[in-house]
Design a protein around this motif. Sequence first.
Motif, PDB file in Angstrom:
ATOM      1  N   GLY A 153       0.786  -1.229   0.000  1.00  0.00           N
ATOM      2  CA  GLY A 153       0.000   0.000   0.000  1.00  0.00           C
ATOM      3  C   GLY A 153       0.818   1.278   0.000  1.00  0.00           C
ATOM      4  N   GLY A 154       1.887   1.326  -0.795  1.00  0.00           N
ATOM      5  CA  GLY A 154       2.697   2.538  -0.835  1.00  0.00           C
ATOM      6  C   GLY A 154       3.273   2.881   0.526  1.00  0.00           C
ATOM      7  N   ILE A 155       3.778   1.887   1.231  1.00  0.00           N
ATOM      8  CA  ILE A 155       4.314   1.986   2.601  1.00  0.00           C
ATOM      9  C   ILE A 155       3.179   2.330   3.574  1.00  0.00           C
ATOM     10  CG2 ILE A 155       6.244   2.712   4.039  1.00  0.00           C
ATOM     11  CD1 ILE A 155       7.570   3.927   1.630  1.00  0.00           C
ATOM     12  N   LEU A 156       2.155   1.475   3.629  1.00  0.00           N
ATOM     13  CA  LEU A 156       1.048   1.568   4.577  1.00  0.00           C
ATOM     14  C   LEU A 156       0.223   2.843   4.395  1.00  0.00           C
ATOM     15  CD1 LEU A 156       3.540  -0.022   6.073  1.00  0.00           C
ATOM     16  CD2 LEU A 156       2.014   0.050   8.028  1.00  0.00           C
ATOM     17  N   THR A 157       0.246   3.413   3.187  1.00  0.00           N
ATOM     18  CA  THR A 157      -0.394   4.706   2.970  1.00  0.00           C
ATOM     19  C   THR A 157      -1.718   4.584   2.220  1.00  0.00           C
ATOM     20  OG1 THR A 157       1.752   5.788   3.018  1.00  0.00           O
ATOM     21  CG2 THR A 157      -0.032   7.000   1.993  1.00  0.00           C
ATOM     22  N   THR A 158      -1.808   3.701   1.236  1.00  0.00           N
ATOM     23  CA  THR A 158      -3.103   3.412   0.632  1.00  0.00           C
ATOM     24  C   THR A 158      -3.816   2.469   1.599  1.00  0.00           C
ATOM     25  OG1 THR A 158      -2.102   3.635  -1.551  1.00  0.00           O
ATOM     26  CG2 THR A 158      -4.294   2.658  -1.450  1.00  0.00           C
ATOM     27  N   MET A 159      -4.360   3.068   2.642  1.00  0.00           N
ATOM     28  CA  MET A 159      -4.843   2.289   3.787  1.00  0.00           C
ATOM     29  C   MET A 159      -6.169   1.594   3.514  1.00  0.00           C
ATOM     30  SD  MET A 159      -5.609   3.686   7.639  1.00  0.00           S
ATOM     31  CE  MET A 159      -6.897   4.834   7.150  1.00  0.00           C
ATOM     32  N   THR A 160      -7.028   2.230   2.724  1.00  0.00           N
ATOM     33  CA  THR A 160      -8.376   1.712   2.553  1.00  0.00           C
ATOM     34  C   THR A 160      -8.493   0.900   1.268  1.00  0.00           C
ATOM     35  OG1 THR A 160      -9.124   3.693   3.697  1.00  0.00           O
ATOM     36  CG2 THR A 160     -10.802   2.357   2.626  1.00  0.00           C
ATOM     37  N   ALA A 161      -8.224   1.531   0.142  1.00  0.00           N
ATOM     38  CA  ALA A 161      -8.232   0.835  -1.149  1.00  0.00           C
ATOM     39  C   ALA A 161      -7.744   1.805  -2.211  1.00  0.00           C
ATOM     40  CB  ALA A 161      -9.640   0.343  -1.502  1.00  0.00           C
ATOM     41  N   VAL A 163       2.195   6.843  13.230  1.00  0.00           N
ATOM     42  CA  VAL A 163       2.218   7.046  11.780  1.00  0.00           C
ATOM     43  C   VAL A 163       1.867   5.754  11.048  1.00  0.00           C
ATOM     44  CG1 VAL A 163       3.732   7.567   9.825  1.00  0.00           C
ATOM     45  CG2 VAL A 163       3.764   9.036  11.854  1.00  0.00           C
ATOM     46  N   GLN A 164       2.339   4.614  11.552  1.00  0.00           N
ATOM     47  CA  GLN A 164       2.036   3.337  10.900  1.00  0.00           C
ATOM     48  C   GLN A 164       0.985   2.522  11.643  1.00  0.00           C
ATOM     49  OE1 GLN A 164       5.236   1.108   9.088  1.00  0.00           O
ATOM     50  NE2 GLN A 164       6.594   2.870   9.053  1.00  0.00           N
ATOM     51  N   THR A 165       0.813   2.751  12.946  1.00  0.00           N
ATOM     52  CA  THR A 165      -0.076   1.896  13.738  1.00  0.00           C
ATOM     53  C   THR A 165      -1.478   2.456  13.912  1.00  0.00           C
ATOM     54  OG1 THR A 165       0.905   2.939  15.702  1.00  0.00           O
ATOM     55  CG2 THR A 165       1.727   0.764  15.087  1.00  0.00           C
ATOM     56  N   GLY A 166      -1.723   3.687  13.468  1.00  0.00           N
ATOM     57  CA  GLY A 166      -3.012   4.312  13.711  1.00  0.00           C
ATOM     58  C   GLY A 166      -4.136   3.822  12.810  1.00  0.00           C
ATOM     59  N   TRP A 167      -5.361   4.219  13.181  1.00  0.00           N
ATOM     60  CA  TRP A 167      -6.569   4.043  12.378  1.00  0.00           C
ATOM     61  C   TRP A 167      -7.047   2.602  12.288  1.00  0.00           C
ATOM     62  CZ3 TRP A 167      -7.478   8.930  12.445  1.00  0.00           C
ATOM     63  CH2 TRP A 167      -6.441   9.844  12.285  1.00  0.00           C
ATOM     64  N   GLY A 168      -6.664   1.748  13.233  1.00  0.00           N
ATOM     65  CA  GLY A 168      -7.187   0.392  13.300  1.00  0.00           C
ATOM     66  C   GLY A 168      -6.374  -0.661  12.602  1.00  0.00           C
ATOM     67  N   ARG A 169      -5.204  -0.318  12.079  1.00  0.00           N
ATOM     68  CA  ARG A 169      -4.418  -1.304  11.333  1.00  0.00           C
ATOM     69  C   ARG A 169      -4.039  -2.513  12.184  1.00  0.00           C
ATOM     70  NH1 ARG A 169      -2.045  -2.494   6.819  1.00  0.00           N
ATOM     71  NH2 ARG A 169      -2.628  -0.552   5.796  1.00  0.00           N
ATOM     72  N   THR A 170      -3.792  -2.320  13.472  1.00  0.00           N
ATOM     73  CA  THR A 170      -3.385  -3.454  14.307  1.00  0.00           C
ATOM     74  C   THR A 170      -4.556  -4.358  14.670  1.00  0.00           C
ATOM     75  OG1 THR A 170      -3.626  -2.255  16.398  1.00  0.00           O
ATOM     76  CG2 THR A 170      -1.490  -2.107  15.293  1.00  0.00           C
ATOM     77  N   GLY A 171      -5.767  -3.971  14.300  1.00  0.00           N
ATOM     78  CA  GLY A 171      -6.919  -4.847  14.504  1.00  0.00           C
ATOM     79  C   GLY A 171      -7.500  -4.781  15.898  1.00  0.00           C
ATOM     80  N   LEU A 197      -3.351  -6.263  10.244  1.00  0.00           N
ATOM     81  CA  LEU A 197      -2.737  -6.284   8.913  1.00  0.00           C
ATOM     82  C   LEU A 197      -1.413  -5.532   8.941  1.00  0.00           C
ATOM     83  CD1 LEU A 197      -5.904  -5.945   6.675  1.00  0.00           C
ATOM     84  CD2 LEU A 197      -4.386  -7.936   6.895  1.00  0.00           C
ATOM     85  N   MET A 198      -0.547  -5.971   9.837  1.00  0.00           N
ATOM     86  CA  MET A 198       0.787  -5.402  10.028  1.00  0.00           C
ATOM     87  C   MET A 198       1.692  -6.567  10.425  1.00  0.00           C
ATOM     88  SD  MET A 198       1.589  -2.052  12.353  1.00  0.00           S
ATOM     89  CE  MET A 198       3.025  -1.008  12.001  1.00  0.00           C
ATOM     90  N   ILE A 199       2.236  -7.268   9.422  1.00  0.00           N
ATOM     91  CA  ILE A 199       2.877  -8.570   9.643  1.00  0.00           C
ATOM     92  C   ILE A 199       4.304  -8.549   9.110  1.00  0.00           C
ATOM     93  CG2 ILE A 199       2.736 -11.049   9.150  1.00  0.00           C
ATOM     94  CD1 ILE A 199      -0.310 -10.559   8.640  1.00  0.00           C
ATOM     95  N   GLY A 200       5.227  -9.121   9.876  1.00  0.00           N
ATOM     96  CA  GLY A 200       6.620  -9.222   9.469  1.00  0.00           C
ATOM     97  C   GLY A 200       7.082 -10.666   9.431  1.00  0.00           C
ATOM     98  N   ARG A 254       7.899  -7.134   4.963  1.00  0.00           N
ATOM     99  CA  ARG A 254       6.844  -6.343   5.595  1.00  0.00           C
ATOM    100  C   ARG A 254       5.559  -6.473   4.772  1.00  0.00           C
ATOM    101  NH1 ARG A 254       8.702  -0.447   6.015  1.00  0.00           N
ATOM    102  NH2 ARG A 254       7.007  -0.258   7.521  1.00  0.00           N
ATOM    103  N   ILE A 255       4.497  -6.863   5.462  1.00  0.00           N
ATOM    104  CA  ILE A 255       3.214  -7.146   4.817  1.00  0.00           C
ATOM    105  C   ILE A 255       2.156  -6.262   5.471  1.00  0.00           C
ATOM    106  CG2 ILE A 255       1.480  -8.938   4.430  1.00  0.00           C
ATOM    107  CD1 ILE A 255       4.006 -10.901   4.731  1.00  0.00           C
ATOM    108  N   ALA A 256       1.597  -5.347   4.683  1.00  0.00           N
ATOM    109  CA  ALA A 256       0.610  -4.407   5.224  1.00  0.00           C
ATOM    110  C   ALA A 256      -0.362  -4.006   4.115  1.00  0.00           C
ATOM    111  CB  ALA A 256       1.314  -3.182   5.798  1.00  0.00           C
ATOM    112  N   PRO A 257      -1.302  -4.884   3.786  1.00  0.00           N
ATOM    113  CA  PRO A 257      -2.240  -4.601   2.698  1.00  0.00           C
ATOM    114  C   PRO A 257      -3.255  -3.530   3.106  1.00  0.00           C
ATOM    115  CG  PRO A 257      -2.209  -6.955   3.317  1.00  0.00           C
ATOM    116  CD  PRO A 257      -1.524  -6.200   4.398  1.00  0.00           C
ATOM    117  N   PRO A 258      -3.991  -2.992   2.145  1.00  0.00           N
ATOM    118  CA  PRO A 258      -5.128  -2.136   2.489  1.00  0.00           C
ATOM    119  C   PRO A 258      -6.089  -2.869   3.426  1.00  0.00           C
ATOM    120  CG  PRO A 258      -4.646  -1.961   0.150  1.00  0.00           C
ATOM    121  CD  PRO A 258      -3.787  -3.067   0.682  1.00  0.00           C
ATOM    122  N   LEU A 259      -6.768  -2.093   4.284  1.00  0.00           N
ATOM    123  CA  LEU A 259      -7.581  -2.698   5.342  1.00  0.00           C
ATOM    124  C   LEU A 259      -8.874  -3.311   4.829  1.00  0.00           C
ATOM    125  CD1 LEU A 259      -7.150  -0.141   8.270  1.00  0.00           C
ATOM    126  CD2 LEU A 259      -5.677  -2.036   7.573  1.00  0.00           C
TER     127      LEU A 259
END
Length: 427
Positions: free
Chosen positions: A47-55, A241-249, A355-358, A400-405
């Motif tokens: 997602g462009g380094i966890l930036t295209t967060m939604t789709a 910056v990377q963990t916000g908005w619900g990415r960690t589930g 959706l933040m997996i290493g 590093r694996i971080a797809p859109p949510l």
Amino acid sequence: MTGLHERHLAVSPEWLALYYRHPLELTHGEGRHVWDADGNRYLDFFGGILTTMTAHALPEVTKAVAEQAGRIIHSSTLYLNRPMVEMAERIATLSGIPDARVFFTTSGTEANDTALLLATAYRRSNQILAMRNSYHGRSFSTVSITGNQAWSPTSLSPLQTLYVHGGVRSRGPYAELSDERFIQACVADLEDLLGHTRRPAALIAEPVQGVGGFTSPPDGLFAAFREVLDRHGVLWISDEVQTGWGRTGDHFWGWQAHAEHGPPDILTFAKGIGNGMSVGGVVARAEVMNCLDANSISTFGGSPITMAASLANLAYLLEHDLQGNARRVGGLLIERLRGVTAASPAVREVRGRGLMIGIELVKPGTDEADPKAAAAVLEAARAGGLLIGKGGGHSTSVLRIAPPLTLTVAEAEEGAAILADALHAAG
């Protein structure tokens, strides 16, 4: 070498990294997929380094951007800005910080830079505590608090930085301890460090270290740190910056895994909230945010068009419970990845949450990081139609694996299968 690649090399700094032996030009995207200039289609797990967060090309966001662009694109903070005020109101409420004030920037680097300005001015100290293996940006001040050698090109600094244990659970002197004893040892280290320093302004920490390879401490570490910090009058900055908005589930913010003593004094955010638009920001209680005694503005921070995108993106994220989707699909994905890598001697650990997996790679039979293997898997995954990232401590040996949510179960299964083949091909 493509013509565009040659042109890039002719005008860009040598230190501006590109993925792949033959770099990609991405031309368009939709949902969780992107296409390159040759027409190849890829499942996007970065997602462009966890930036295209939604789709990619989310209709609600593209519509909001187009409508706002038709009205006014820019004004600066010298004028009242309705979308910025509306977004600030929503973030202030969501942050959990009492009497919160919000300042918008254009990036996570600038957000962290602002947080450092606030903390050092408030505490009248240029001493900062940071975590080992951390990454907080590329500006002069944020490089100087980055504990990851690969991303810190100079030792020159406007700050005095002291590094604390705890960001990496499975390596280092406390790795063999239980979670409870690990926290106790890190707290004792912090107490000892504070006994030898003068009035630090703040501790800045990522709840999950991003560039560092998606490492994290046991839940509760920063709550235990907070007891010590409060006793010494040291602020806590949570870099979300990377963990916000619900990415960690499990949580909307990463700090909530350490919430026993409430929210941080300062919270920084960026990346995903704009779904590709340049948005960052700082949240702090009014006493801290208002401590500056000089004028300031932001030319581009909180621009009408980026705020319109962010409002639409945030609304979509909340209405469709993407935090819950990150928890459910992310949990499935991490278990699939553990399953397909269980027999691989090159895989030291599969870790993460939501959706933040290493996936940490080592030379088989050793505990030594293997960046060459990570680069090979990156290439093989691309050949299989999957884009992933890489990172890690002093060497980029973590996938590093971080797809859109909005990732679906079927796409998670597909990505895991491609990664399994890529690991086999690279091994």
